[in-house]
Design an enzyme around this catalytic site. Structure first.
Site, PDB file in Angstrom:
ATOM      1  N   TRP A  14     -24.486  11.266  15.044  1.00 38.94           N
ATOM      2  CA  TRP A  14     -24.953  12.600  14.686  1.00 38.94           C
ATOM      3  C   TRP A  14     -25.828  12.631  13.441  1.00 38.94           C
ATOM      4  CZ3 TRP A  14     -25.287  15.872  18.246  1.00 38.94           C
ATOM      5  CH2 TRP A  14     -24.396  15.841  19.315  1.00 38.94           C
ATOM      6  N   GLU A  15     -25.699  11.654  12.587  1.00 39.86           N
ATOM      7  CA  GLU A  15     -26.577  11.617  11.421  1.00 39.86           C
ATOM      8  C   GLU A  15     -27.921  10.991  11.778  1.00 39.86           C
ATOM      9  OE1 GLU A  15     -26.079  13.037   8.660  1.00 39.86           O
ATOM     10  OE2 GLU A  15     -23.919  13.441   8.667  1.00 39.86           O
ATOM     11  N   GLY A  16     -27.892  10.002  12.691  1.00 39.88           N
ATOM     12  CA  GLY A  16     -29.120   9.284  13.007  1.00 39.88           C
ATOM     13  C   GLY A  16     -29.494   8.343  11.875  1.00 39.88           C
TER      14      GLY A  16
END
Length: 496
Positions: A14-16
């Site tokens: 989700w952060e990438g």
């Protein structure tokens, strides 16, 4: 409890990964896997660039700190999946928000389903000045909730490894060839620690027993039984075992104009702690007043001109304040350096008290009592054996002292902070020798966690209060020492 790979994978998803700094949806410069501050406390700035290896290191470092911090908030058993989901959540919203959340409150009430339902409420952010639901957060919270509710093995309390002293099951007393009392601490049939009382004193002997809270009995060894082999720790005084910190008695409130023996005692203590300057006044005058105000500002955060000395302030002067430095030993080198060593005492939270010494031209100038690691996680290891993300004290060896880094301006101890565990100022450290170590993101800062009821550090060195850190800063500005020697008596620390 430590995080698993599932936690890291969820955060990465989700952060990438961004190797160039960018502005996130709520306007914060970000890099790597959602990093907004580097391990040394500096904020990410646009234009920064890192490697994928750096990003992984920053993520693991921050997750380790978060895991350690939220472990102190959680009061009920959780399984690995639940813990991983909570670390991912706190990584995104911050540990402070997690600590004050309804999610945590319901969890600590044993309402696991109610806690899981709270994830979906944390999906909003401010975009272009408008508070709105963010699609990415909606999906992330759904994943965290799913992981939280996923079966993850037997639930267990969040407890770290117990300390070596807590493993002691019984104590045995001997007399050595010099007629000195020797106390051997045993874990079943294995020697844990050997103490030599350098003078015979019943009170001194009795003060040893409380250090081994799980020890069931003390026996006297037969006269012909040899003392077990192993390193012995010399004990000279009760203060070598535990810090009683008992203040002299105060029978009144001291204010400007007060006179008497208690005022002279107050002035001497303030001078010992570095607050009182110059010759002593004959009464509670202006110099005493200024010293009290500065002390209360450091220990209580009081910024008003409040120089009243009541029982709370009086006890604080002796309870948490450090003792005067010991006399200096003969010089062994002309170097300026710091030395960190372990004592046999524990503080009120169960952490071993450490000594941080300042040597100037080879002579001991000053000493601070500091902490490192957290209760039940103080395992002192060599660089080769110390592992990342354990929360243990930094490993033995030689470290390089970097420059002072301030969160909100030079000498500002009462402004902004880097994060809840670090506070307003920090000094990063780099490992030098011998060999290499997995440990990184090690710093010297104030134990800011104590303000939130969670004392201790994740491997960093921390002073107990602002007053001590100010003394530490004076060392750095005095001779700019760059070498820190960490000597746990494991035989791998180089000599200064």
């Amino acid at each position: 409890m430590e995080i698993s790979q599932n936690c890291l994978d969820l955060i990465k998803k989700w952060e990438g990964l961004f190797l160039n700094a960018y502005i996130d949806p709520v306007g914060i410069p970000t890099i790597g896997y959602g990093t907004i501050r580097y391990p040394n406390g500096q904020k990410v700035r646009l234009g920064d660039r890192i490697s994928e290896r750096d990003a992984e290191g920053y993520l693991r470092s921050e997750c380790g700190k978060i895991a350690q911090e939220i472990s102190t908030f959680i009061k009920v058993p959780v399984n690995q999946n639940q813990f991983d989901a909570l670390v991912s959540f706190a990584y995104n919203v911050g540990t402070g928000a997690f600590q004050g959340s309804t999610l945590l409150r319901k969890l600590n009430q044993g309402d696991y389903q109610g806690a899981a339902n709270e994830f979906s409420r944390w999906v909003n952010g401010v975009v272009n000045g408008v508070f709105q639901s963010l699609p990415g957060l909606v999906s992330r919270r759904a994943d965290e909730k799913k992981l939280f509710l996923k079966a993850g093995g037997e639930e267990k309390p969040l407890e770290g490894e117990i300390s070596e002293q807590d493993k002691v099951t019984w104590l045995e007393g001997y007399r050595d060839e010099n007629k000195k009392t020797v106390v051997v601490a045993w874990n079943q049939g294995e020697v844990v620690e050997i103490l030599t009382l350098e003078k015979f004193d019943k009170d001194l002997l009795a003060s040893i027993f409380p250090q081994y809270k799980n020890s069931s009995y003390f026996v006297i060894a037969p006269a012909n039984k040899p003392i077990p082999a192993g390193e012995r720790t010399s004990v000279f005084n009760i203060s070598d075992i535990h810090n009683q910190g008992t203040p002299p008695k105060l029978n009144r409130v001291l204010i400007r104009g007060s006179q008497g023996e208690d005022v002279r005692t107050l002035q001497k203590r303030l001078k010992d702690l570095g607050y009182y300057k110059g010759e002593f006044e004959q009464f509670f005058g202006k110099k005493t007043e200024l010293a009290v105000i500065e002390f209360k500002k450091d220990y209580f955060g009081i910024t008003a001109d409040n120089a009243t000395v009541e029982s709370i302030t009086w006890k604080k002067l002796w309870g948490d304040a450090p003792p005067p430095p010991p006399p200096a030993p003969p010089p062994t080198t002309n170097k300026n350096y710091l030395l960190l060593t372990k004592t046999n005492r524990k503080d009120r939270y169960g952490c071993y008290v450490l000594n941080l010494d300042y040597f100037k031209s080879g002579k001991l100038q000053d000493r601070l009592e500091v902490c490192c690691g957290a209760p039940r996680r103080q395992f002192f290891r060599t660089a080769a054996r110390s592992r990342a993300m354990t929360g243990e004290p930094l490993p033995e060896g030689k470290w390089y002292i970097q420059d002072i880094v301030w969160a909100d301006g030079r000498d500002n101890y009462y402004g902004g902070i880097f994060q809840s565990g670090i506070g307003p100022v920090t000094v990063p450290l780099d490992y030098i020798e011998p060999g290499t170590t997995e440990r990184s993101a090690i710093e010297i800062h104030i134990d800011w966690n104590r303000n939130y009821g969670a004392p201790g550090t994740v491997g960093c060195i921390a002073t107990y209060n602002i007053a001590d850190y100010k003394r530490f800063i004076t060392w750095l500005r005095d001779t700019d020492p760059r070498d820190l020697y960490v000597d746990w008596k494991l035989g791998t620390c180089p000599k200064p």
